[in-house]
Enzyme design. Structure first.
Site, short mmCIF file in Angstrom:
data_model
loop_
_atom_site.label_atom_id
_atom_site.label_comp_id
_atom_site.label_asym_id
_atom_site.label_seq_id
_atom_site.Cartn_x
_atom_site.Cartn_y
_atom_site.Cartn_z
N ASP A 12 0.86 -1.18 0.00
CA ASP A 12 0.00 0.00 0.00
C ASP A 12 0.89 1.22 0.00
O ASP A 12 1.80 1.33 0.84
CB ASP A 12 -0.88 0.02 1.26
CG ASP A 12 -2.01 -1.00 1.18
OD1 ASP A 12 -2.12 -1.67 0.13
OD2 ASP A 12 -2.75 -1.14 2.16
N ASP A 131 -13.66 -6.64 -4.68
CA ASP A 131 -13.76 -6.79 -3.23
C ASP A 131 -15.10 -7.43 -2.92
O ASP A 131 -16.15 -6.84 -3.21
CB ASP A 131 -13.68 -5.43 -2.53
CG ASP A 131 -12.30 -4.79 -2.68
OD1 ASP A 131 -11.34 -5.53 -2.97
OD2 ASP A 131 -12.18 -3.57 -2.48
#
Lengths: 260, 218
Positions: A12, A131
């Site tokens: 990230d 997701d």
């Protein structure tokens, strides 16, 4: 011999820096994406994925510099996702040195974007990130398992069936599906194998399993039981619990073909 | 020495240029879609990604057909991915596309070759995306220092196969994805690969280094 199953560390990146920390031997600056990517490259990572979580659009260009820097020193495939909304975003990232672009919410709001992007740049560089959360479960008394797509980091339910969505995205030209179980993410309890299997069986393109890895057997299960073509993990590698090399050895020992 | 990486506006050109620059000592590596620069360069890299039809359209629109054809006759040249597929007689993609016919054979979708696999066989996803080992079928300067069956990174849905009557001496490397296909071909001053050396870590960089050192003779 044939194609090896891939192991993909995921980072990230916020405003040009690696967040959630990275702590493994050989890294001088744990926040520097270039240093971290080089470390993973040396461990034998098959690809590296960057997720840009920069909140403000003003700072979006920082990821381009990160990609340029990494691509000039690390010669394995790089996937970049986060904040991709227009074809121009895809072009900028590819020009900066990314090999594949991962698209998540934009695909949900505007599915034809995937047709346009794959038409323009080729399916090989368009990854659709999904997701999913389980909404119906046989074990809880429902008639069938069902997973739905969520956006906004799992806060917004869309009502879209995850397996149907993966099929649609693959028909629209996605070259690969990056499938994250929101239920599993961060739990270290392993991938959602039923979800992974359901999606992998439903589409003809490769599927990357993501979300929930806590130990190396989870990676093995993702391939053997989930039918994944590649396995993605973040924290088990970041904190030096395992190296990518160890992960590959564990997969090899379980009879999975890996690049060692 | 000047090395021209042909820019058709598609694919990961920056990665190709970057990788060649990294391994080439004292070489000037340029990304270009200018015919005169290609004509002046000592060596030419012909990359490609995405659809082959787009690739040929771009080649035409930029007026590079003649420059590439001349370079294929004269200079050390390296084709990559679609830049290799384009050198065969025929590519099935985009409704069918005549190739440059430097090599006898056709480029067809993997599904034709997977049709006879049984239900017990592992299901193979298309595109083939990832690291596959390459069998070196013949010696070539570009293989030097690279072990046989080394891994290279592939991303493709279409694969090259030689024509039944083709000279198999042109095939320098093969790989297996439910079906054996051509991973590397060569002829005189031309060498071309289906995989992406620019993304294949040490083995890929070694192949690119060999190309920068190559005198164009097999």
């Amino acid at each position: 011999m044939s194609l090896a199953k891939r192991i993909i560390p995921c980072l990230d990146v916020d405003n040009g820096r690696v967040v959630k920390g990275v702590n493994f031997v050989g890294i001088r600056d744990a926040g520097d994406p270039v240093e971290v990517a080089k470390g993973y490259n040396e461990q034998g990572a098959d690809e590296i994925t960057f997720l840009d979580i920069t909140a403000t659009s003003d700072d979006r260009d920082t990821i381009l510099h990160v990609v340029e820097e990494v691509a000039s020193q690390v010669f394995i495939p790089l996937t970049v996702g986060g904040g991709v909304r227009e074809l121009a975003d895809v072009r900028r990232l590819l020009n900066a040195g990314a090999d594949k672009i991962s698209v998540n919410s934009t695909a949900v709001f505007k599915p034809e974007f995937i047709q346009e992007a794959s038409g323009h740049f080729g399916s090989q560089c368009i990854v659709v990130a999904i997701d999913a959360k389980q909404t119906h479960c046989v074990d809880r008394g429902d008639r069938a398992d069902r997973w739905e797509i969520f956006t906004h980091g799992g806060r917004k339910q869309t009502g879209i069936d995850a397996v149907e969505w993966a099929k649609k995205m693959s028909d629209y030209g996605a070259g690969e599906i990056l499938l994250t179980s929101m239920d599993g993410d961060g739990t270290k309890a392993g991938y959602d194998l039923s979800l992974t299997k359901a999606v992998s069986d439903a589409v003809s393109v490769p599927v990357i399993a993501s979300g929930g890895v806590g130990d190396l057997t989870h990676l093995v299960d993702g391939v053997k039981l989930g039918g994944a073509d590649a396995v993605l993990a973040a924290s088990i590698f970041h904190f030096g619990e395992y190296t990518v090399q160890q992960a590959k050895e564990a997969m090899r020992d379980a009879g999975i073909h890996v690049r060692l | 020495m000047q090395i021209a990486v042909v820019d058709l506006g598609v694919g990961n050109l920056r990665s190709v240029k970057q990788a060649v620059t990294t391994v080439a000592d004292n070489a000037d590596v340029i990304l270009t879609s200018d015919a005169s620069q290609i004509a002046q360069a000592d060596k030419v890299v012909l990359p490609g990604q995405g659809a082959v039809g787009t690739w040929f359209n771009e080649l035409k629109e930029r007026g590079l057909e003649q420059a590439i054809s001349t370079a294929l006759d004269e200079k050390p040249m390296l084709g990559i991915c679609v830049g290799m597929q384009a050198l065969f007689d025929y590519c099935e993609e985009d409704g069918g596309q005549q190739g440059l016919s430097l090599f006898n054979g056709s480029v067809r979708h993997f599904e034709h070759f997977h049709a006879d696999r049984s239900a017990e066989d592992e299901r193979l996803k298309i595109p083939q995306m990832g690291w596959n080992s390459v069998f070196q079928l013949r010696d070539h300067p570009l293989w030097h220092g690279i072990d046989d069956e080394s891994y290279f990174y592939f991303v493709h849905s279409y694969c090259a196969n030689s024509a039944p009557d083709a000279d198999l001496g042109m095939v320098y490397g093969g790989a297996d994805y439910g079906h054996k296909f051509i991973a590397a071909v060569g002829r005189d001053n031309v060498f071309a690969v289906q995989f992406h050396p620019e993304k294949s870590h040490d083995n890929g960089l070694k192949l690119l280094k060999n190309f920068t050192d190559w005198n164009g003779k097999a």
